[in-house]
Design a protein around this motif. Structure first.
Motif, PDB file in Angstrom:
ATOM      1  N   LYS A  82       0.836  -1.200   0.000  1.00 39.88           N
ATOM      2  CA  LYS A  82       0.000   0.000   0.000  1.00 39.88           C
ATOM      3  C   LYS A  82       0.869   1.248   0.000  1.00 39.88           C
ATOM      4  CE  LYS A  82      -3.753   2.327   2.458  1.00 39.88           C
ATOM      5  NZ  LYS A  82      -4.723   2.251   3.587  1.00 39.88           N
ATOM      6  N   SER A 109      -8.248   2.031  -6.763  1.00 32.07           N
ATOM      7  CA  SER A 109      -7.824   2.185  -5.380  1.00 32.07           C
ATOM      8  C   SER A 109      -6.791   1.120  -5.067  1.00 32.07           C
ATOM      9  CB  SER A 109      -9.017   2.023  -4.438  1.00 32.07           C
ATOM     10  OG  SER A 109      -9.469   0.673  -4.457  1.00 32.07           O
ATOM     11  N   ALA A 148      -6.734  -1.171  -2.740  1.00 35.42           N
ATOM     12  CA  ALA A 148      -7.321  -2.486  -2.472  1.00 35.42           C
ATOM     13  C   ALA A 148      -7.786  -3.166  -3.756  1.00 35.42           C
ATOM     14  CB  ALA A 148      -8.480  -2.359  -1.489  1.00 35.42           C
ATOM     15  N   VAL A 198     -10.930  -7.828  -1.753  1.00 32.44           N
ATOM     16  CA  VAL A 198     -10.723  -6.487  -1.211  1.00 32.44           C
ATOM     17  C   VAL A 198     -10.865  -6.499   0.303  1.00 32.44           C
ATOM     18  CG1 VAL A 198     -11.711  -4.162  -1.099  1.00 32.44           C
ATOM     19  CG2 VAL A 198     -11.404  -5.279  -3.318  1.00 32.44           C
ATOM     20  N   THR A 199     -11.828  -7.262   0.806  1.00 27.58           N
ATOM     21  CA  THR A 199     -12.037  -7.350   2.255  1.00 27.58           C
ATOM     22  C   THR A 199     -10.813  -7.927   2.954  1.00 27.58           C
ATOM     23  OG1 THR A 199     -14.428  -7.628   1.977  1.00 27.58           O
ATOM     24  CG2 THR A 199     -13.478  -8.341   4.068  1.00 27.58           C
ATOM     25  N   ASN A 258      -7.891  -5.316   2.916  1.00 24.79           N
ATOM     26  CA  ASN A 258      -8.090  -4.232   3.882  1.00 24.79           C
ATOM     27  C   ASN A 258      -7.911  -4.727   5.313  1.00 24.79           C
ATOM     28  OD1 ASN A 258      -8.581  -2.177   2.011  1.00 24.79           O
ATOM     29  ND2 ASN A 258     -10.758  -2.656   1.895  1.00 24.79           N
ATOM     30  N   ARG A 259      -8.346  -5.955   5.573  1.00 25.55           N
ATOM     31  CA  ARG A 259      -8.206  -6.514   6.914  1.00 25.55           C
ATOM     32  C   ARG A 259      -6.728  -6.703   7.266  1.00 25.55           C
ATOM     33  NH1 ARG A 259     -10.519 -11.086   6.162  1.00 25.55           N
ATOM     34  NH2 ARG A 259     -12.620 -10.422   6.717  1.00 25.55           N
ATOM     35  N   ALA A 315      -5.058  -3.354   7.903  1.00 28.90           N
ATOM     36  CA  ALA A 315      -5.497  -2.815   9.192  1.00 28.90           C
ATOM     37  C   ALA A 315      -4.732  -3.456  10.341  1.00 28.90           C
ATOM     38  CB  ALA A 315      -7.002  -3.029   9.361  1.00 28.90           C
TER      39      ALA A 315
END
Length: 259
Positions: free
Chosen positions: A118, A145, A147, A158-159, A162-163, A166
């Motif tokens: 990222k 983006s 993701a 994507v989920t 992002n997880r 995070a």
């Protein structure tokens, strides 16, 4: 900077021996050597022209294990994607994607890798940063983006991406080091740890290691899915075809038994 790539068959002798950021896994190299007798390369390696004149014309960017396995098995050539006109950040991005696709990363390793991806992606595409001035970049309208671009490049959802990011963003490096390589290195534990205030995370990890949860406390569905996706991405087309046939046969048998 626009990367220039081309597919090419290269002589192993012309490729510089591997010098990856981490030590090669001799076990993985051995497994690859054994697989060459039954299948072709699952994917090409990635190389760039060697920056200095010398014995070798090419330097490995990604696929260190595959190159060394080919070398050890006595193969004379290897299929490669030659990358030219790439910056150091662009080359690092390729390495990260290759590791995600072809190497069974642990939960902590994947979190670090995606967080770094990222960071690089947003350096290369500033307009994709939150709050970035998209009007200042004529390409902004066509940029994905982070993701979505990563999902397209790695096959992760994507989920899940992002997880993982995070987790890296919200857990201190010292706490990640404590977790890595231990029985508590699971996605569900990292998600809980990410919600703990940073000053309290090391104590939280120490307590979890001293008081492990019962082994029958439940399965980590997301971790299992990640492992399945990694195995699938590392498999050749023929192996995938056989696997799907086996799964189809098992489901047919179960359906017949239930009748």
């Amino acid at each position: 900077m626009t990367i220039v790539t081309r597919a090419q068959t290269l002589k192993i002798a012309d490729i510089e021996p591997a010098k990856p950021n981490r030590a090669l896994s001799t076990g993985h190299v051995k497994d690859l050597v054994e697989s060459f007798g039954a299948t072709a390369f699952a994917s090409a390696v990635v190389v760039r022209p060697t920056s200095q004149s010398g014995e070798h014309a090419w330097t490995v960017v990604a696929g260190f294990h595959r190159v060394e396995a080919a070398r050890n098995s006595g193969q004379a050539e290897v299929h490669a994607i030659v990358v030219e006109n790439a910056t150091d950040l662009q080359l690092e991005l390729i390495q990260i994607d290759e590791n995600i696709l072809h190497w069974p990363l642990t939960e902590v390793q994947e979190a670090r890798a995606l967080a770094r991806r990222k960071e690089i992606y947003q350096q290369l595409n500033p307009a994709t940063k939150r709050g970035g001035d998209r009007r200042s970049n004529t390409r902004a309208g066509s940029l994905k983006s982070f993701a979505k671009a990563t999902a397209a490049a790695t096959g992760r959802s994507v989920t899940a991406i992002n997880r993982a990011v995070a987790r890296a963003d919200n857990i201190s490096e010292s706490a990640l080091k404590m977790v890595q390589g231990t029985p508590i290195e699971t996605g569900s534990f990292l998600d809980r740890l990410a919600k703990v205030p940073v000053p309290e995370q090391e104590a939280f990890v120490a307590n979890a290691m001293a008081n492990p949860e019962p082994t029958n406390s439940g399965v980590d569905v997301q971790a299992d899915l990640a492992r399945l996706r990694r195995c699938w991405s590392q498999s050749c087309a023929e192996a995938r075809k056989i696997f799907l046939a086996e799964i189809g046969g098992s489901l047919s048998e179960k359906k017949a038994a239930d009748l």
